[in-house]
Write an enzyme that holds these catalytic residues in place. Structure first.
Site, PDB file in Angstrom:
ATOM      1  N   CYS A  88       0.640  -0.735  -7.309  1.00 28.69           N
ATOM      2  CA  CYS A  88       0.151   0.594  -6.934  1.00 28.69           C
ATOM      3  C   CYS A  88       0.335   1.624  -8.042  1.00 28.69           C
ATOM      4  O   CYS A  88      -0.452   2.568  -8.144  1.00 28.69           O
ATOM      5  CB  CYS A  88       0.800   1.077  -5.640  1.00 28.69           C
ATOM      6  SG  CYS A  88       2.590   1.229  -5.686  1.00 28.69           S
ATOM      7  N   HIS A 163       5.169   3.992  -2.408  1.00 34.19           N
ATOM      8  CA  HIS A 163       3.740   3.901  -2.721  1.00 34.19           C
ATOM      9  C   HIS A 163       3.313   5.089  -3.576  1.00 34.19           C
ATOM     10  O   HIS A 163       3.759   6.224  -3.358  1.00 34.19           O
ATOM     11  CB  HIS A 163       2.947   3.878  -1.416  1.00 34.19           C
ATOM     12  CG  HIS A 163       1.486   3.640  -1.584  1.00 34.19           C
ATOM     13  ND1 HIS A 163       0.980   2.598  -2.328  1.00 34.19           N
ATOM     14  CD2 HIS A 163       0.409   4.325  -1.108  1.00 34.19           C
ATOM     15  CE1 HIS A 163      -0.345   2.641  -2.293  1.00 34.19           C
ATOM     16  NE2 HIS A 163      -0.707   3.674  -1.578  1.00 34.19           N
TER      17      HIS A 163
END
Length: 320
Positions: A88, A163
């Site tokens: 990510c 994230h």
């Protein structure tokens, strides 16, 4: 999303400006990344021009619909899904730099982005994460763990997953690029006089406001122009004009920037180093001098105290 085991070969990445700046350098992109400790307008002014914000937060299961704004299924720019764990950070960088018009970049990156033109987000994500050279650039500052405890039957504790997502301007609106979402999220147009950063600041502040007071489950980075060329030009012009007072002020800023780059380079060199040989030598020396057993007892005592303190706070910590 990061924080889960994955066999794809993509490794965890630190939310560190030196790591991200090194990644951009490897990609041939003349931008830098800096930590942001405040969203105050005066503080952010020192980092302008800012091209994008990278926002790191602790991931929790949430509804598929965006928390704010609305999906833009017809988004005409660059957007890639995250199709493997731990990628990510680089996917966030790609979703950002893929939407900066006229941005110089290296040949490999130029060819890769060109190749993905017209692809849907999922296919584009698969192509990006299948690029060996991009994975190697991502992993360069997060080397594999030298010691594995797999197969020892030790109790495991679920780790928090974090994230990275992006907030940035595109065609007069502020967009959110989250590789785990179906489409980019459009947060609406921004006032040209105030600029996109002002609107994005409110969006990010609202998101931070959803966390408990005092929570430290997020981090904010800015992708911005490299200030070194500008500062060097300013210094040369001021010295030519004989403005020693302003020149001294710029020299201080230039010195601070150079010191930061030196610190980043040193920290990145430590990240690249394999310490297994050093650890082995230390253990061997302790064993030869008869101090290994005492060191083990001391380490066990320190671990027990650490577990006890966390239990007092109501936190779970398996002994490992």
């Amino acid at each position: 999303m990061s924080g889960e085991d994955d066999s794809s070969g993509w490794q965890l990445t630190e939310s560190d400006p030196g790591v991200f700046t090194e990644l951009l350098k490897t990609l041939g992109v003349p931008l830098v990344v800096d930590d942001l400790y405040s969203l105050d307008s005066a503080f952010l002014a020192d980092f302008q021009p800012i091209h994008a914000f990278i926002f790191l937060f602790k991931w929790v299961s949430s509804p598929p619909e965006p928390m704010a704004g609305s999906f833009d299924p017809d988004f005409p720019g660059f957007f890639a899904h995250q199709v493997v764990n731990n990628a990510c950070a680089t996917l966030a960088v790609m979703n950002a730099i893929g939407n900066i018009p006229g941005l110089p970049m290296g040949q490999q990156l130029t060819e890769l982005l060109s190749f993905t033109t017209g692809m849907d987000p999922n296919t584009r994500g698969m192509v990006l994460t299948s690029a060996d050279w991009l994975r190697e650039a991502h992993n360069a500052l997060s080397p594999p763990q030298a010691i594995s405890l797999d197969g020892l039957g030790l109790p495991k504790q679920a780790e928090d997953a974090y994230h990275f997502i992006v907030y940035m301007p595109y065609m007069g609106s502020v967009y959110e690029f989250d590789g785990l979402k179906s489409f980019p999220v459009r947060h609406g147009a921004y006032d040209e006089k105030q600029g996109w950063v002002e609107k994005a600041r409110g969006i990010i502040e609202d998101r931070i406001g959803t966390y408990p007071p005092g929570a430290l489950d997020f981090n904010l980075l800015a992708i911005r122009e490299d200030p070194l060329p500008r500062l060097q030009n300013q210094l040369a012009e001021l010295q030519t004009a004989g403005n020693e007072s302003e020149a001294a002020h710029v020299m201080v800023k230039l010195s601070e920037e150079n010191a930061k780059r030196e610190r980043w380079a040193f920290e990145n060199s430590l990240r690249r180093h394999n310490y297994l040989g050093l650890i082995h030598s230390l253990l061997l020396t302790l064993a030869k001098t008869g101090r290994l057993d005492a060191a083990k007892v001391g380490a066990k005592k320190a671990l027990d105290e650490r577990i006890a303190k966390r239990k007092e706070k109501g936190e779970s910590m398996d002994e490992d």
